[in-house]
Design an enzyme around this catalytic site. Sequence first.
Site, PDB file in Angstrom:
ATOM      1  N   ASN A 232      29.952  82.452   5.540  1.00  0.00           N
ATOM      2  CA  ASN A 232      29.237  82.564   4.269  1.00  0.00           C
ATOM      3  C   ASN A 232      27.872  81.894   4.339  1.00  0.00           C
ATOM      4  O   ASN A 232      26.893  82.397   3.773  1.00  0.00           O
ATOM      5  CB  ASN A 232      30.068  81.952   3.147  1.00  0.00           C
ATOM      6  CG  ASN A 232      31.134  82.897   2.643  1.00  0.00           C
ATOM      7  OD1 ASN A 232      31.191  84.054   3.038  1.00  0.00           O
ATOM      8  ND2 ASN A 232      31.993  82.421   1.762  1.00  0.00           N
TER       9      ASN A 232
ATOM     10  N   CYS B 141      31.708  83.495  -4.623  1.00  0.00           N
ATOM     11  CA  CYS B 141      31.933  82.917  -3.295  1.00  0.00           C
ATOM     12  C   CYS B 141      30.683  82.257  -2.709  1.00  0.00           C
ATOM     13  O   CYS B 141      30.618  81.036  -2.590  1.00  0.00           O
ATOM     14  CB  CYS B 141      32.463  83.979  -2.335  1.00  0.00           C
ATOM     15  SG  CYS B 141      34.124  84.541  -2.742  1.00  0.00           S
TER      16      CYS B 141
ATOM     17  N   ASP C  90      52.081  83.070 -10.532  1.00  0.00           N
ATOM     18  CA  ASP C  90      50.924  82.468 -11.182  1.00  0.00           C
ATOM     19  C   ASP C  90      51.377  81.791 -12.469  1.00  0.00           C
ATOM     20  O   ASP C  90      52.372  82.205 -13.077  1.00  0.00           O
ATOM     21  CB  ASP C  90      49.863  83.535 -11.495  1.00  0.00           C
ATOM     22  CG  ASP C  90      48.476  82.954 -11.710  1.00  0.00           C
ATOM     23  OD1 ASP C  90      47.608  83.164 -10.849  1.00  0.00           O
ATOM     24  OD2 ASP C  90      48.260  82.287 -12.736  1.00  0.00           O
TER      25      ASP C  90
ATOM     26  N   LYS D 202      35.311  80.477   7.717  1.00  0.00           N
ATOM     27  CA  LYS D 202      34.911  81.114   6.456  1.00  0.00           C
ATOM     28  C   LYS D 202      33.625  80.505   5.901  1.00  0.00           C
ATOM     29  O   LYS D 202      32.698  81.220   5.500  1.00  0.00           O
ATOM     30  CB  LYS D 202      36.033  80.995   5.421  1.00  0.00           C
ATOM     31  CG  LYS D 202      35.677  81.578   4.057  1.00  0.00           C
ATOM     32  CD  LYS D 202      35.348  83.064   4.126  1.00  0.00           C
ATOM     33  CE  LYS D 202      34.831  83.622   2.806  1.00  0.00           C
ATOM     34  NZ  LYS D 202      35.826  83.640   1.748  1.00  0.00           N
TER      35      LYS D 202
ATOM     36  N   ARG E 155      30.172  86.327 -12.196  1.00  0.00           N
ATOM     37  CA  ARG E 155      30.047  84.908 -11.849  1.00  0.00           C
ATOM     38  C   ARG E 155      28.775  84.701 -11.023  1.00  0.00           C
ATOM     39  O   ARG E 155      28.569  85.365 -10.020  1.00  0.00           O
ATOM     40  CB  ARG E 155      31.272  84.439 -11.056  1.00  0.00           C
ATOM     41  CG  ARG E 155      32.551  84.367 -11.865  1.00  0.00           C
ATOM     42  CD  ARG E 155      33.738  84.012 -10.993  1.00  0.00           C
ATOM     43  NE  ARG E 155      34.020  85.054 -10.009  1.00  0.00           N
ATOM     44  CZ  ARG E 155      34.928  84.940  -9.038  1.00  0.00           C
ATOM     45  NH1 ARG E 155      35.618  83.821  -8.906  1.00  0.00           N
ATOM     46  NH2 ARG E 155      35.130  85.941  -8.201  1.00  0.00           N
TER      47      ARG E 155
ATOM     48  N   GLY F  86      15.546  91.383  -2.149  1.00  0.00           N
ATOM     49  CA  GLY F  86      15.944  91.728  -3.503  1.00  0.00           C
ATOM     50  C   GLY F  86      16.062  90.493  -4.370  1.00  0.00           C
ATOM     51  O   GLY F  86      15.435  89.466  -4.107  1.00  0.00           O
TER      52      GLY F  86
ATOM     53  N   PHE G  50      21.969  93.245   6.045  1.00  0.00           N
ATOM     54  CA  PHE G  50      21.699  92.141   5.127  1.00  0.00           C
ATOM     55  C   PHE G  50      20.275  91.601   5.253  1.00  0.00           C
ATOM     56  O   PHE G  50      20.005  90.452   4.922  1.00  0.00           O
ATOM     57  CB  PHE G  50      22.734  91.026   5.281  1.00  0.00           C
ATOM     58  CG  PHE G  50      24.121  91.470   4.900  1.00  0.00           C
ATOM     59  CD1 PHE G  50      24.494  91.545   3.575  1.00  0.00           C
ATOM     60  CD2 PHE G  50      25.021  91.860   5.865  1.00  0.00           C
ATOM     61  CE1 PHE G  50      25.754  91.994   3.211  1.00  0.00           C
ATOM     62  CE2 PHE G  50      26.291  92.313   5.515  1.00  0.00           C
ATOM     63  CZ  PHE G  50      26.658  92.373   4.182  1.00  0.00           C
TER      64      PHE G  50
END
Length: 440
Positions: free
Chosen positions: A212, A264, A30, A208, A337, A257, A253
């Site tokens: 999502n 993400c 990094d 992916k 985040r 709420g 899920f």
Amino acid sequence: MRISVIGCGYLGAVHAAAMADVGHDVVGIDVDVAKIALLSAGKTPFFEPGLPEILASALASGRLTFTTDISVASRCDVHFIAVGTPQSAGSNAADMRFVDAAVTALIPHLNDGDLVVGKSTVPVGTAARLRDMIGASGSAAELAWNPEFLREGHAVTDTISPDRLVYGIAPGDRHDESLRLLNAVYASALAAGTPVVVTDLATAELVKTAANAFLATKISFINAMSEITDAVGANITELADAIGYDARIGRRFLNAGVGFGGGCLPKDIRAFVARAEELGQGESVAFLTEVDVINQRQRSRVTKLVCDAVTRQGIEVTSARIAVLGLAFKPHSDDVRDSPALDVARNLGALGADIIAFDPEANASAQARFPALVTATSIDVVLAGADVIVLVTEWPEFVALDPVHVATLVRHRAIVDARNVLDAQAWRAAGFTFVSMGRP
């Protein structure tokens, strides 16, 4: 295997430690000097259960090292790209500067036969572009895509024992060798029976983002239904139970709420829409814009529920002391985040309320983003003298609160359960005005 992991943020640090834990020789690379120093000392720059233990073990074994010198990648055979793809400033598109910079820096240190493996969440088409970039450099290294499916709070388990592996491999002479190398990397998971989907680069990228997008849609759907149940006096939990028995839908899920957050889901669905629009297919995913709108609306909805709870006490919002339970976007994480919890705290503070918050792990990270936020050192301290409590992150210690004990600490007995995780009957029996999401 000799593995390099480029990027040692949340994804990269977990991946590097986990790969060393299962027996590979790994170097994490990094550009952030402070981050590398911290990891080299066996300290994690974020909270993730299980990571400190495997990090310390891997460092002690000698199988894991960290450096800022990317030239050491020349000693490795497989190179994982695990840098961030944040939302671009001024647009919803993913910022690809860090991915591009990582590959550009790696190229001079690649050897013939090496495999570069993308793990970052990227717009579809990125892998093909990066593969062309490597080829244009004259390198005989190959590129594959292996998306991550980590859940914060469970990332170590999700890396070592994933529920599936996806390999995006380009057709051609190197296909079988790329497959062999990936199978060698994940030999322990494969031996445990982990299913593998071998596909092309574009499909692997889409897996992916599609996953999502579907998850975000399911969460926003049940939250939208909770607005309807509120309006008609129905019960969202019982509704979710009933439709969840349908195998085509499933119960997971479907908990109403305050909505989703984190680093993400929000930025990934926005980037998906932006990429679809670039491809001329914006209409195909236009519904995701409404998914995002519903999710953002939940934060305003919770803010209003808290304000209504304050006025029912006969006091003004500007005179109220509000205890905010939770700041991280989810339990078992210190990630704030795009956190719904932090947004609710900020919204209430902007209305002039006296806000005090507590999170078992995220106090410091929340204050770094919102310096004016006042945080407490314990649950009892945050509850002392509160006019209204709002639970916005479902940490187990919040769910397990004893309402009888809490009643001895607060000034007024009122609570808003923004995660629908508390026993309404128990809290009402203790004298609390109890409000939740979509439950009468």
